[in-house]
Scaffold this motif. Structure first.
Motif, mmCIF file in Angstrom:
data_model
loop_
_atom_site.group_PDB
_atom_site.id
_atom_site.type_symbol
_atom_site.label_atom_id
_atom_site.label_comp_id
_atom_site.label_asym_id
_atom_site.label_seq_id
_atom_site.Cartn_x
_atom_site.Cartn_y
_atom_site.Cartn_z
ATOM 1 N N ALA A 77 0.826 -1.213 0.000
ATOM 2 C CA ALA A 77 0.000 0.000 0.000
ATOM 3 C C ALA A 77 0.861 1.264 0.000
ATOM 4 O O ALA A 77 0.467 2.274 -0.577
ATOM 5 N N TYR A 78 2.021 1.191 0.609
ATOM 6 C CA TYR A 78 2.915 2.348 0.654
ATOM 7 C C TYR A 78 3.736 2.466 -0.640
ATOM 8 O O TYR A 78 3.742 3.508 -1.294
ATOM 9 N N TYR A 79 4.425 1.404 -1.012
ATOM 10 C CA TYR A 79 5.363 1.484 -2.136
ATOM 11 C C TYR A 79 4.680 1.571 -3.502
ATOM 12 O O TYR A 79 5.268 2.076 -4.456
ATOM 13 N N GLN A 80 3.438 1.132 -3.603
ATOM 14 C CA GLN A 80 2.729 1.269 -4.873
ATOM 15 C C GLN A 80 2.491 2.735 -5.218
ATOM 16 O O GLN A 80 2.373 3.092 -6.387
ATOM 17 N N LYS A 81 2.480 3.612 -4.229
ATOM 18 C CA LYS A 81 2.331 5.048 -4.474
ATOM 19 C C LYS A 81 3.480 5.610 -5.306
ATOM 20 O O LYS A 81 3.346 6.655 -5.937
ATOM 21 N N PHE A 82 4.621 4.902 -5.312
ATOM 22 C CA PHE A 82 5.802 5.343 -6.060
ATOM 23 C C PHE A 82 5.947 4.603 -7.383
ATOM 24 O O PHE A 82 6.930 4.785 -8.089
ATOM 25 N N GLY A 83 4.978 3.742 -7.694
ATOM 26 C CA GLY A 83 5.012 3.002 -8.947
ATOM 27 C C GLY A 83 5.504 1.577 -8.829
ATOM 28 O O GLY A 83 5.547 0.845 -9.825
#
Length: 165
Positions: A119-125
């Motif tokens: 959920a966190y790292y998907q924000k960066f692609g």
């Protein structure tokens, strides 16, 4: 707050931030400060950025080379990333990640992998890529981001500093 590259003399502050950030964390074995030190000693700390506020180091991020089998060059692993507990949730980790990824892009890196909260790292692609495998890690927590060219395929290994005794 501003982000800059680590410089000589920052080592103790980076260690202190990392210890504080991971203290009591349920998914940490408290080895993160040692990983950073081992990467630095091995010359494998490819990108080491710190976040400063009021002349105080409050955050740190490390990027180091990973190997892929079959061989694929130019891939890096993100982590550890640390922010002092008293200033977490203020965008410091986000800024460290964005600037670190931008630096990797500017240097022509092929891509980056991370083990962490989707959920966190998907924000960066970052995305779970079935063609990339990190043995011993639940697939949903291992993600990759192609920075130039196509997504790689194969088995990923982090630098030995991540498992050293």
């Amino acid at each position: 707050m501003y982000v800059r590259h680590e410089r000589q003399g920052d080592e103790k502050a980076i260690r202190d931030v990392t210890v504080a950030a991971f203290e009591g964390h349920p998914h940490s074995d408290q080895s993160e400060p040692l990983i950073i030190e081992r990467l630095r000693e091995a010359g494998a700390l490819s990108v080491s950025l710190v976040a400063e506020m009021n002349d105080d180091i409050v955050g740190h991020i490390a990027f180091s080379p990973v190997t892929l089998t079959p061989a694929e060059s130019g891939w890096f692993g993100l982590g550890p990333v640390s922010v002092k507990p008293e200033v977490q949730a203020q965008g410091i980790g986000r800024q460290l990640i964005l600037e670190g990824l931008e630096w990797l892009r500017a240097e022509g890196a092929a891509g980056c992998v991370v083990v962490g909260d989707p959920a966190y790292y998907q924000k960066f692609g970052f995305r779970n890529e079935s063609a990339l495998v990190f043995l011993g890690c639940a697939p949903q927590y291992f993600m990759a981001l192609a920075l130039s060219g196509a997504m790689a395929a194969g088995t990923v290994a982090y630098h030995p500093a991540f498992g050293g005794a």
